[in-house]
Design a protein around this motif. Structure first.
Motif, mmCIF file in Angstrom:
data_model
loop_
_atom_site.group_PDB
_atom_site.id
_atom_site.type_symbol
_atom_site.label_atom_id
_atom_site.label_comp_id
_atom_site.label_asym_id
_atom_site.label_seq_id
_atom_site.Cartn_x
_atom_site.Cartn_y
_atom_site.Cartn_z
ATOM 1 N N ARG A 169 0.147 -1.965 -4.491
ATOM 2 C CA ARG A 169 -1.160 -1.588 -4.086
ATOM 3 C C ARG A 169 -1.788 -2.852 -3.066
ATOM 4 O O ARG A 169 -2.297 -2.380 -2.031
ATOM 5 C CB ARG A 169 -1.700 -1.081 -5.100
ATOM 6 C CG ARG A 169 -1.741 0.119 -5.667
ATOM 7 C CD ARG A 169 -2.713 0.638 -6.685
ATOM 8 N NE ARG A 169 -3.444 1.637 -5.684
ATOM 9 C CZ ARG A 169 -4.626 1.904 -5.982
ATOM 10 N NH1 ARG A 169 -5.584 0.922 -6.744
ATOM 11 N NH2 ARG A 169 -5.221 2.857 -5.351
ATOM 12 N N ARG A 226 -0.232 -3.086 0.205
ATOM 13 C CA ARG A 226 -0.593 -1.858 1.010
ATOM 14 C C ARG A 226 -2.111 -2.141 1.776
ATOM 15 O O ARG A 226 -2.312 -2.017 2.621
ATOM 16 C CB ARG A 226 -0.453 -0.673 0.279
ATOM 17 C CG ARG A 226 0.059 0.353 1.043
ATOM 18 C CD ARG A 226 0.770 1.645 0.346
ATOM 19 N NE ARG A 226 -0.659 2.835 0.072
ATOM 20 C CZ ARG A 226 -0.504 3.358 -0.963
ATOM 21 N NH1 ARG A 226 0.491 3.229 -1.994
ATOM 22 N NH2 ARG A 226 -1.728 4.090 -1.294
ATOM 23 N N PRO A 277 3.370 -2.150 4.498
ATOM 24 C CA PRO A 277 3.864 -0.875 3.956
ATOM 25 C C PRO A 277 4.567 -0.613 2.723
ATOM 26 O O PRO A 277 5.541 -1.844 2.775
ATOM 27 C CB PRO A 277 4.392 -0.356 5.065
ATOM 28 C CG PRO A 277 4.123 -1.024 6.270
ATOM 29 C CD PRO A 277 3.656 -2.341 5.751
ATOM 30 N N ARG A 320 3.932 7.835 -4.272
ATOM 31 C CA ARG A 320 2.700 7.204 -3.288
ATOM 32 C C ARG A 320 1.592 8.598 -3.434
ATOM 33 O O ARG A 320 0.546 8.200 -3.430
ATOM 34 C CB ARG A 320 3.129 7.195 -2.041
ATOM 35 C CG ARG A 320 2.399 6.303 -1.275
ATOM 36 C CD ARG A 320 2.391 6.065 0.221
ATOM 37 N NE ARG A 320 1.105 5.652 0.833
ATOM 38 C CZ ARG A 320 1.255 5.336 2.184
ATOM 39 N NH1 ARG A 320 2.086 5.540 2.661
ATOM 40 N NH2 ARG A 320 -0.053 5.054 2.594
ATOM 41 N N GLU A 331 -0.112 8.530 -6.469
ATOM 42 C CA GLU A 331 -1.434 7.485 -6.424
ATOM 43 C C GLU A 331 -2.633 7.806 -5.778
ATOM 44 O O GLU A 331 -3.551 7.268 -6.010
ATOM 45 C CB GLU A 331 -0.784 6.341 -5.807
ATOM 46 C CG GLU A 331 0.086 5.374 -7.219
ATOM 47 C CD GLU A 331 0.741 4.064 -6.473
ATOM 48 O OE1 GLU A 331 1.162 3.354 -7.116
ATOM 49 O OE2 GLU A 331 0.504 4.070 -5.134
ATOM 50 N N LYS A 332 -2.506 8.597 -4.537
ATOM 51 C CA LYS A 332 -3.322 8.981 -3.718
ATOM 52 C C LYS A 332 -4.144 10.241 -4.361
ATOM 53 O O LYS A 332 -5.293 10.230 -4.062
ATOM 54 C CB LYS A 332 -2.754 9.276 -2.337
ATOM 55 C CG LYS A 332 -2.412 8.312 -1.674
ATOM 56 C CD LYS A 332 -2.396 8.440 -0.068
ATOM 57 C CE LYS A 332 -2.633 7.580 0.690
ATOM 58 N NZ LYS A 332 -2.865 8.017 2.227
ATOM 59 N N ASP A 333 -3.627 10.936 -5.089
ATOM 60 C CA ASP A 333 -4.164 12.273 -5.717
ATOM 61 C C ASP A 333 -5.307 11.851 -6.675
ATOM 62 O O ASP A 333 -4.911 11.107 -7.626
ATOM 63 C CB ASP A 333 -3.258 13.060 -6.021
ATOM 64 C CG ASP A 333 -2.548 13.872 -5.045
ATOM 65 O OD1 ASP A 333 -3.112 13.956 -3.931
ATOM 66 O OD2 ASP A 333 -1.670 14.495 -5.155
#
Lengths: 306, 248
Positions: free
Chosen positions: B82, B85, B90, B243, B246-248
């Motif tokens: 993270r 990122r 990336p 990924r 992790e975003k949700d």
């Protein structure tokens, strides 16, 4: 502060749910270019989720987020050129050297390795140290430098001084001030009221995923219900046992001190001192304690949670 | 692309400072080669003929299964991915650099074994060196792909270690590199055919040493390539899912 009114961050009706839990609930927020903006709130208020949504690390359920005119959901790659981020919980590989980490981030930002940045943060001595050999404060500093490698317009810091000792905290505060003076907008989430008062041009208090108060630390503090405390001790105790004095409401007496509270502080103090003089007495000690941001914070959080 | 090569150069330097990496990619496989290579060759002189291949299979299996998943899971757990990122690196590039550096380490240790085997143990060199290289590259890629898949599915480092062992130990015992697989009961013989090491050995025998094989050599190489494609696709899909989660 050189803040212009144009917002670099514009958040409208941002909502983010984790299952049945609503972490951010229709939050609106604007951060102006050039200012240091503080997000305050109790644990679980939605500060980190809000920051992650604007960093492009989390997808919002609804609402709009614009950072330097970019939508973090659509323009994540472009956003990285404008944004520097220090996460709340962050790490690097144990064996990577500080210099290698800076070179790595520089390469991906397609910018030359900045010797000036190393000199400015006086981390030259750390360049050959491995990440595992750094203290907590040094790690924070390194992550701050990494966030600045791409010359960001906006620097987002999530609890940057959490867990640091007094010296580490003071150093990081100095660096954040210096970054702000270079024209970089700083958005920071913090639990530390003193930090918010010292560093921030404006703050917002978030409770249950909504902004409940926003303004300068002075404005936020002054908007509270708390009154200023006035404490007085005289040589002969001439005002004992004590009573209301003009705009000052008498609270009580303890250890020779009389205590009043008032919103009209100047008027109240003038009247109290006049009475002492008329009684032929002398002031030993006079203290005026304005309500703190911490008191105001607790007041706001308690009200919002009721 | 420049950023990728810079990342790779830094990763290789980091690897050389990391004791864990040196242990699983170089020290243990080479000690095993120099100590047990002699033992195996003296117990079964026929093994001397293909010692480079068998010891290479051990080294590659160990490096890929014990050296690839753990750092990936650690980077996920510690928040390093993270952090990368957030700093514009990336996640796919980080994983790509890890895989490429592992490939180079495994190629290097394989080269050491290939060159040392005839000198130290008078082992026979393969009749078709180019075929040896082709099988080796396919096997390294397949093994790294399996390592990436383990790194992608393991929820923690302890799980990663357990899953790696679950593939590593049967690969050693059932593939035929320690003793002829024909000595095994049928059920273990078939279980052994799940693992890349078994097919790598057959492909080395068939293509590089021109000796008889228990599985058709082309089929063995095909299965090896198939494992590489399936494991790699699975790893890519799983990293994508992580990924998205992790975003949700």
């Amino acid at each position: 502060m050189n803040a212009s009114p144009e917002p670099i961050v514009a958040i409208r009706a941002l909502t983010k749910r984790y299952g049945a839990v609503t972490a951010v609930d229709g939050l609106d927020l604007e951060v102006r270019r050039g200012e240091v903006f503080g997000l305050l709130g109790p644990n679980g208020a939605g500060k980190t989720t809000t920051l992650e949504c604007l960093e492009g690390l989390r997808t919002a359920d609804s609402g709009t987020v614009l950072v330097a005119g970019l939508d973090p959901r659509r323009d994540e790659r472009e956003l990285r050129r404008h944004l520097g981020v220090q996460l709340q919980s962050t790490s690097l590989p144990d064996s990577i050297r500080v210099g290698e980490a800076i070179r790595l981030v520089s390469a991906w930002h397609r910018v030359p390795y900045k010797v000036g940045l190393v000199e400015r943060f006086t981390i030259g001595a750390l360049m050959r140290r491995e990440y595992r050999q750094l203290s907590g404060g040094q790690k924070r500093l390194v992550h701050l430098v990494l966030a600045l490698v791409g010359d960001p317009e906006l620097l987002v810091l999530d609890e940057p001084t959490a867990g640091l000792d007094v010296q580490g905290r003071a150093r990081l505060h100095d660096e954040i001030r210096s970054i702000s003076e270079q024209g970089v907008t700083v958005l920071l989430a913090t639990h530390d009221m003193a930090e918010a008062e010292q560093l921030c041009d404006r703050i917002a208090i978030i409770v249950r995923g909504r902004v409940v108060v926003c303004g300068t630390p002075q404005e936020v503090t002054a908007a509270g219900h708390s009154e200023t405390r006035i404490l007085l001790r005289t040589a002969n105790g001439s005002l004992l046992p004590g009573s209301d004095v003009g705009a000052a409401h008498f609270v009580g007496a303890e250890n020779g001190y009389l205590e009043w509270t008032s919103r009209e502080v100047a008027e109240a103090v003038t009247e109290i001192l006049a009475r002492v003089q008329r009684a032929g007495d002398v002031v030993d000690d006079l203290r005026v304690a304005r309500p703190s941001l911490e008191q105001r914070f607790l007041e706001v959080v308690t009200e919002a949670q009721q | 692309m420049t950023a990728f090569w810079t990342s790779l150069a830094i990763q290789l330097r980091v690897d050389l400072r990391d004791r864990g990496t040196l242990l699983v990619f170089y020290l243990v496989p080479l000690v095993f080669f120099f100590v047990f290579g002699g033992v195996l060759a003296s117990l079964n002189p026929l093994m001397k003929d293909t010692l480079a291949a068998t010891m290479t299979i051990f080294a590659v299996t160990m490096g890929a299964l014990l050296g690839v998943p753990e750092p990936i899971v650690k980077m996920r757990e510690s928040g390093t991915l993270r952090a990368y990122r957030a700093n514009g690196i990336p996640g796919s590039a980080v994983i790509g650099v890890q895989a490429t550096s592992a490939f180079l380490h495994l190629l290097l240790v394989s080269a050491i074994i290939y060159l040392a085997a005839p000198i130290v143990f008078q082992a026979r060199l393969p009749q078709v060196p180019l075929a040896y290289l082709l099988v080796l590259v396919t096997f390294i890629v397949a093994s790294i792909a399996v390592g990436l898949l383990i790194g992608a599915v393991a929820p923690s480092q302890s799980w990663a270690t357990m899953l790696s062992m679950f593939v590593f130990l049967p690969s050693l015992l059932l593939s035929g590199i320690m003793f002829p697989a024909t000595m095994l009961p049928d059920v273990f013989l078939w279980i052994g055919r799940v693992f890349p090491a078994t097919h790598a050995l057959q492909a080395f025998y068939g293509f590089a040493y021109r000796s008889t094989t228990e599985i058709d050599r082309t089929l063995a190489l095909g299965v090896l390539a198939g494992i590489a494609v399936i494991a790699f696709a699975g790893a890519v899909w799983r990293f994508g899912a992580i990924r998205r989660n992790e975003k949700d």
